[in-house]
Design a protein around this motif. Sequence first.
Motif, PDB file in Angstrom:
ATOM      1  N   PHE A   7       0.688  -1.284   0.173  1.00  0.00           N
ATOM      2  CA  PHE A   7      -0.011  -0.151   0.005  1.00  0.00           C
ATOM      3  C   PHE A   7       0.916   1.233  -0.026  1.00  0.00           C
ATOM      4  N   ALA A   8       1.991   1.345   0.869  1.00  0.00           N
ATOM      5  CA  ALA A   8       2.924   2.390   1.030  1.00  0.00           C
ATOM      6  C   ALA A   8       3.538   2.689  -0.388  1.00  0.00           C
ATOM      7  N   MET A   9       3.993   1.533  -1.210  1.00  0.00           N
ATOM      8  CA  MET A   9       4.707   1.748  -2.331  1.00  0.00           C
ATOM      9  C   MET A   9       3.845   2.345  -3.457  1.00  0.00           C
ATOM     10  N   VAL A  10       2.360   1.626  -3.653  1.00  0.00           N
ATOM     11  CA  VAL A  10       1.671   2.194  -4.405  1.00  0.00           C
ATOM     12  C   VAL A  10       1.404   3.716  -4.329  1.00  0.00           C
ATOM     13  N   LEU A  11       1.055   3.937  -2.968  1.00  0.00           N
ATOM     14  CA  LEU A  11       0.484   5.220  -2.602  1.00  0.00           C
ATOM     15  C   LEU A  11       1.836   6.245  -2.944  1.00  0.00           C
ATOM     16  N   ALA A  12       3.136   6.058  -2.763  1.00  0.00           N
ATOM     17  CA  ALA A  12       3.863   6.831  -3.161  1.00  0.00           C
ATOM     18  C   ALA A  12       4.139   6.864  -4.453  1.00  0.00           C
ATOM     19  N   LEU A  13       3.902   6.067  -5.224  1.00  0.00           N
ATOM     20  CA  LEU A  13       4.119   5.801  -6.755  1.00  0.00           C
ATOM     21  C   LEU A  13       3.174   6.834  -7.358  1.00  0.00           C
ATOM     22  N   CYS A  14       1.835   6.873  -6.742  1.00  0.00           N
ATOM     23  CA  CYS A  14       0.721   7.560  -7.208  1.00  0.00           C
ATOM     24  C   CYS A  14       1.098   9.077  -6.738  1.00  0.00           C
ATOM     25  N   CYS A  15       1.832   9.437  -5.733  1.00  0.00           N
ATOM     26  CA  CYS A  15       2.088  10.686  -5.529  1.00  0.00           C
ATOM     27  C   CYS A  15       3.337  11.388  -6.288  1.00  0.00           C
ATOM     28  N   LEU A  16       4.246  10.675  -6.618  1.00  0.00           N
ATOM     29  CA  LEU A  16       5.065  10.694  -7.635  1.00  0.00           C
ATOM     30  C   LEU A  16       4.651  11.120  -8.943  1.00  0.00           C
ATOM     31  N   THR A  17       3.696  10.383  -9.400  1.00  0.00           N
ATOM     32  CA  THR A  17       3.103  10.405 -10.556  1.00  0.00           C
ATOM     33  C   THR A  17       2.234  11.928 -10.722  1.00  0.00           C
ATOM     34  N   LEU A  18       1.547  12.071  -9.542  1.00  0.00           N
ATOM     35  CA  LEU A  18       0.791  13.147  -9.565  1.00  0.00           C
ATOM     36  C   LEU A  18       1.909  14.655  -9.306  1.00  0.00           C
ATOM     37  N   ALA A  19       2.961  14.563  -8.877  1.00  0.00           N
ATOM     38  CA  ALA A  19       3.965  15.536  -8.810  1.00  0.00           C
ATOM     39  C   ALA A  19       4.516  15.860 -10.094  1.00  0.00           C
ATOM     40  N   VAL A  20       4.823  14.908 -11.156  1.00  0.00           N
ATOM     41  CA  VAL A  20       5.345  15.028 -12.427  1.00  0.00           C
ATOM     42  C   VAL A  20       4.186  15.466 -13.176  1.00  0.00           C
ATOM     43  N   TYR A  21       3.249  14.743 -13.564  1.00  0.00           N
ATOM     44  CA  TYR A  21       2.381  14.950 -14.545  1.00  0.00           C
ATOM     45  C   TYR A  21       1.689  16.160 -14.371  1.00  0.00           C
ATOM     46  N   PRO A  22       0.615  16.501 -13.542  1.00  0.00           N
ATOM     47  CA  PRO A  22       0.027  17.746 -13.535  1.00  0.00           C
ATOM     48  C   PRO A  22       0.747  19.012 -13.198  1.00  0.00           C
ATOM     49  N   VAL A  23       1.840  18.850 -12.351  1.00  0.00           N
ATOM     50  CA  VAL A  23       2.408  19.779 -11.532  1.00  0.00           C
ATOM     51  C   VAL A  23       3.856  20.408 -12.387  1.00  0.00           C
ATOM     52  N   HIS A  24       4.569  19.387 -12.748  1.00  0.00           N
ATOM     53  CA  HIS A  24       5.918  19.701 -13.431  1.00  0.00           C
ATOM     54  C   HIS A  24       5.950  19.209 -14.868  1.00  0.00           C
ATOM     55  N   TYR A  25       4.825  18.960 -15.334  1.00  0.00           N
ATOM     56  CA  TYR A  25       4.690  18.147 -16.653  1.00  0.00           C
ATOM     57  C   TYR A  25       5.489  19.046 -17.846  1.00  0.00           C
ATOM     58  N   ALA A  26       5.431  20.372 -17.631  1.00  0.00           N
ATOM     59  CA  ALA A  26       6.004  21.604 -18.408  1.00  0.00           C
ATOM     60  C   ALA A  26       7.449  21.145 -18.411  1.00  0.00           C
ATOM     61  N   GLY A  27       7.982  20.811 -17.250  1.00  0.00           N
ATOM     62  CA  GLY A  27       9.349  20.682 -17.256  1.00  0.00           C
ATOM     63  C   GLY A  27       9.820  19.389 -18.035  1.00  0.00           C
ATOM     64  N   VAL A  28       8.851  18.426 -17.944  1.00  0.00           N
ATOM     65  CA  VAL A  28       9.183  17.330 -19.090  1.00  0.00           C
ATOM     66  C   VAL A  28       9.251  17.593 -20.668  1.00  0.00           C
ATOM     67  N   THR A  29       8.119  18.374 -20.893  1.00  0.00           N
ATOM     68  CA  THR A  29       7.818  18.410 -22.575  1.00  0.00           C
ATOM     69  C   THR A  29       8.702  19.652 -22.815  1.00  0.00           C
ATOM     70  N   GLN A  30       9.321  20.572 -22.008  1.00  0.00           N
ATOM     71  CA  GLN A  30      10.360  21.545 -22.716  1.00  0.00           C
ATOM     72  C   GLN A  30      11.079  22.084 -21.548  1.00  0.00           C
ATOM     73  N   ARG A  31      12.339  22.253 -22.029  1.00  0.00           N
ATOM     74  CA  ARG A  31      13.497  22.732 -21.283  1.00  0.00           C
ATOM     75  C   ARG A  31      13.287  23.941 -20.200  1.00  0.00           C
ATOM     76  N   GLY A  32      13.339  24.080 -19.198  1.00  0.00           N
ATOM     77  CA  GLY A  32      13.049  25.320 -18.232  1.00  0.00           C
ATOM     78  C   GLY A  32      13.701  24.966 -16.900  1.00  0.00           C
ATOM     79  N   PRO A  33      13.506  25.771 -16.174  1.00  0.00           N
ATOM     80  CA  PRO A  33      13.956  25.910 -14.833  1.00  0.00           C
ATOM     81  C   PRO A  33      13.282  24.710 -13.936  1.00  0.00           C
ATOM     82  N   LEU A  34      12.070  24.077 -14.303  1.00  0.00           N
ATOM     83  CA  LEU A  34      11.651  22.887 -13.722  1.00  0.00           C
ATOM     84  C   LEU A  34      12.160  21.548 -14.260  1.00  0.00           C
TER      85      LEU A  34
END
Length: 110
Positions: free
Chosen positions: A38-65
């Motif tokens: 449960f803890a592993m799946v929860l941590a993975l979901c939180c990390l995914t949430l941090a990447v895709y809605p929050v820092h997704y611009a940092g993945v698609t284009q070079r920037g400060p994030l």
Amino acid sequence: YLLWLAAPTAVLVALARPAQAGRRGAGVPAWAPALLTFAMVLALCCLTLAVYPVHYAGVTQRGPLTDRALLLLTVRNLGLVALVAWSAACALHASRGTSRQQTATVGGRR
């Protein structure tokens, strides 16, 4: 989108639990594998949430994030590999316990 991982990992933990319950003096509570999964799946979901809605611009284009987004994505992907290894270990543990129980049952019937 990682919530689908919860069902297969719960099944693997449920299969491993009876095998572990058959061992006496194992020293590990029966709920520990379920809690870790449960803890592993929860941590993975939180990390995914941090990447895709929050820092997704940092993945698609070079920037400060970008560095932060790539670090979070790398940690999330390594966590997925760890979850697969943990699930495989639970499945192996369950299959060994099942084969031992079948062997004992067959041996007891002879």
